[in-house]
Design an enzyme around this catalytic site. Structure first.
Site, PDB file in Angstrom:
ATOM      1  N   ARG A  58      64.588  41.263 -31.551  1.00 24.94           N
ATOM      2  CA  ARG A  58      64.615  42.407 -32.502  1.00 24.94           C
ATOM      3  C   ARG A  58      66.164  43.039 -31.994  1.00 24.94           C
ATOM      4  O   ARG A  58      66.427  43.519 -33.438  1.00 24.94           O
ATOM      5  CB  ARG A  58      63.900  43.462 -31.894  1.00 24.94           C
ATOM      6  CG  ARG A  58      62.267  42.851 -32.245  1.00 24.94           C
ATOM      7  CD  ARG A  58      61.175  43.936 -31.900  1.00 24.94           C
ATOM      8  NE  ARG A  58      61.386  45.252 -32.663  1.00 24.94           N
ATOM      9  CZ  ARG A  58      60.502  46.345 -32.430  1.00 24.94           C
ATOM     10  NH1 ARG A  58      60.206  46.217 -31.423  1.00 24.94           N
ATOM     11  NH2 ARG A  58      60.767  47.462 -33.348  1.00 24.94           N
ATOM     12  N   ASP A  90      62.135  41.795 -39.194  1.00 21.07           N
ATOM     13  CA  ASP A  90      61.479  42.617 -37.922  1.00 21.07           C
ATOM     14  C   ASP A  90      60.195  43.297 -38.524  1.00 21.07           C
ATOM     15  O   ASP A  90      60.303  44.725 -38.965  1.00 21.07           O
ATOM     16  CB  ASP A  90      62.557  43.783 -37.504  1.00 21.07           C
ATOM     17  CG  ASP A  90      62.098  44.320 -36.242  1.00 21.07           C
ATOM     18  OD1 ASP A  90      60.985  44.218 -36.054  1.00 21.07           O
ATOM     19  OD2 ASP A  90      62.830  44.977 -35.581  1.00 21.07           O
ATOM     20  N   TYR A 127      63.623  47.997 -24.557  1.00 23.51           N
ATOM     21  CA  TYR A 127      62.249  48.715 -24.496  1.00 23.51           C
ATOM     22  C   TYR A 127      62.241  49.474 -23.130  1.00 23.51           C
ATOM     23  O   TYR A 127      63.273  49.368 -22.446  1.00 23.51           O
ATOM     24  CB  TYR A 127      61.229  47.601 -24.306  1.00 23.51           C
ATOM     25  CG  TYR A 127      60.785  46.701 -25.624  1.00 23.51           C
ATOM     26  CD1 TYR A 127      60.298  47.557 -26.583  1.00 23.51           C
ATOM     27  CD2 TYR A 127      61.350  45.707 -25.794  1.00 23.51           C
ATOM     28  CE1 TYR A 127      59.883  46.886 -27.794  1.00 23.51           C
ATOM     29  CE2 TYR A 127      61.245  45.113 -27.079  1.00 23.51           C
ATOM     30  CZ  TYR A 127      60.443  45.542 -27.942  1.00 23.51           C
ATOM     31  OH  TYR A 127      60.326  45.107 -29.276  1.00 23.51           O
ATOM     32  N   GLN A 182      66.962  41.248 -38.309  1.00 24.37           N
ATOM     33  CA  GLN A 182      66.465  42.474 -38.869  1.00 24.37           C
ATOM     34  C   GLN A 182      65.931  42.623 -39.979  1.00 24.37           C
ATOM     35  O   GLN A 182      64.621  43.262 -39.979  1.00 24.37           O
ATOM     36  CB  GLN A 182      67.804  43.605 -39.210  1.00 24.37           C
ATOM     37  CG  GLN A 182      68.727  43.788 -37.945  1.00 24.37           C
ATOM     38  CD  GLN A 182      68.600  44.791 -37.079  1.00 24.37           C
ATOM     39  OE1 GLN A 182      68.852  45.955 -37.716  1.00 24.37           O
ATOM     40  NE2 GLN A 182      68.545  44.644 -36.077  1.00 24.37           N
ATOM     41  N   SER A 216      59.128  46.877 -36.685  1.00 22.01           N
ATOM     42  CA  SER A 216      59.879  47.871 -37.109  1.00 22.01           C
ATOM     43  C   SER A 216      59.356  48.539 -38.348  1.00 22.01           C
ATOM     44  O   SER A 216      59.091  49.742 -38.692  1.00 22.01           O
ATOM     45  CB  SER A 216      61.536  47.764 -37.122  1.00 22.01           C
ATOM     46  OG  SER A 216      61.859  47.743 -36.035  1.00 22.01           O
TER      47      SER A 216
END
Ligand code: NAD
Length: 384
Positions: free
Chosen positions: A123, A132, A230, A129, A135
């Site tokens: 990610r 993703d 994360y 992107q 997201s």
């Protein structure tokens, strides 16, 4: 013969999204691919079969979809029955959650199916992107969670001054400032609430503030930044300190929206039963992390709405993106098309395992589980 890409109809309970919307077909046909769509695949997202036909796809039966597709696109992992329809040489692309269901990956590998999972994309890679899906779907979830909270709350979100009196703005607390949390902050702000937010990754403070939220600083400073952007799991001492501090903050809130997750772990407990009992009657909690594994709130029951004895409503929706199927599918279609085009060259599948996205997302290939983390789960003691 052009490669055939099939769009499967989702069959999981409550799932209304579809992997590809008609608007996304152009890029695939321009790349020399032919698109098949299982009859009724778009129904949950209000997309009639005819819209796919008009965009250049062939609408086919379930049997023909699985028999005729070289690549099957879907949102959720297939049911056992759908997995059994897949055959050697076919490719399956979707949010397959291989770390939660490694056994299915083993089955697909044995059947000679190439499984590609969107939730495994790297990610932080800027080129990835557009792929993703975690997201894009978390964004719809964060937005919808606020709407549910506002709909459930018996008062106004904004400050309102009228001839009949004044309404105080709602105090909304967002716990977990990842993709969903940021979207929740923005949405609650647009509705006029006074928004505070908290996360264990200190870098989120600035992100929350830039959207107009106050970042809650607990008395005990915790930095739980983990790998890949994360959070890591907290230690027992950190958890105890966090809980005591958070309880005080939660008691003064009208609405709490929780979005906290730690990859591969049970969601952290942030709102204890005691904290819920200290809230005012009429308060609302929306627990976005709730699942069969538990949630961020001790009292949440996945998929249910409960009202506590002290009048707090706790909503624990299980699949928020599916409740906004049109937008969620539109964005998902972009994600899955980008991923597909990344592994297609000259109208055919071309897996280059030296390339980062392919290496991370291809879970099974050539009769083997090729993803190391998944192989380890299937064979904990063996060589990876
Ligand atoms: P997620 O769903 O795993 O978790 C949501 C949030 O919960 C995270 O912000 C996490 O820090 C927080 N959290 C975990 N434990 C907590 C606790 N005990 N108390 C409070 N909060 C807690 O996260 P996500 O939304 O999928 O994204 C996580 C990260 O990935 C973010 O940094 C995001 O910006 C990053 N990301 C980066 C890119 C990129 O670089 N292009 C793309 C997508 C996501």
């Amino acid at each position: 013969m052009p490669m055939k890409v099939g769009v499967a109809r989702e069959t999981a309970q409550g799932e209304r999204r579809v992997a590809l919307v008609p608007e996304a077909l152009g890029k695939l046909t321009a790349a020399g691919l032919e698109v098949l769509v299982e009859a009724g695949a778009g129904a949950g997202a209000m997309i009639p079969d005819q819209a796919y036909t008009d965009a250049g796809a062939s609408v086919v039966s379930t049997g023909d979809l699985y028999a005729g597709s070289d690549v099957v696109l879907r949102v959720q992992k297939p049911s056992a029955e759908e997995a059994a329809r897949l055959r050697s040489g076919q490719t399956l692309v979707g949010l397959l959650t291989p770390l939660l269901d490694p056994a299915l990956m083993g089955t697909l590998a044995s059947a000679g199916v190439t499984a590609v999972s969107l939730d495994a994309i790297p990610r932080t890679l800027s080129r990835a992107q557009t792929m993703d899906a975690l997201s894009s779907q978390a964004n719809t979830g964060g937005y919808k969670a606020v709407l549910i909270a506002a709909n459930t709350y018996g008062r106004y979100f904004p400050l309102l001054t009228t001839a009949a009196g004044t309404a105080k703005p709602a105090n909304v607390l967002i716990l977990g400032i990842g993709v969903a949390g940021l979207q929740a902050i923005g949405t609650a702000k647009r509705l006029g609430a006074v928004v505070s937010a908290y996360d264990v990754r200190p870098e989120t403070a600035e992100q929350a503030q830039s959207l107009g939220a106050r970042f809650v600083k607990l008395k005990t400073a915790i930095d739980a930044t983990g790998a890949g952007g994360y959070a890591r799991e907290l230690t027992a001492e950190e958890r105890a300190a966090q809980q005591a501090d958070l309880n005080e903050v939660i008691a003064s809130q009208d609405v709490v929206i929780t979005t906290a997750q730690v990859p591969g772990r049970k969601p952290p407990l942030l709102v204890t039963a005691d904290a819920v009992h200290a809230m005012k009657p009429g308060s609302v909690i929306v627990d976005m992390a709730a699942s069969a594994l538990g949630g961020n709130c001790e009292l949440s029951q996945a998929g249910e709405t409960i009202v506590t004895d002290n009048g707090v409503t706790i909503v624990s929706p299980e699949n928020l993106p599916a409740t906004m199927p049109s937008s969620a599918s539109q964005f998902y279609a972009r994600n899955i098309s980008s991923l597909l085009l990344n592994i297609v060259k000259d109208g055919a599948l071309n897996l280059d395992f030296e390339e980062e996205v392919t290496k991370a997302t291809v879970i099974t290939h050539g009769g083997r589980v090729v993803s190391e983390p998944v192989a380890k789960l299937l064979n904990p003691g063996g060589a990876a």
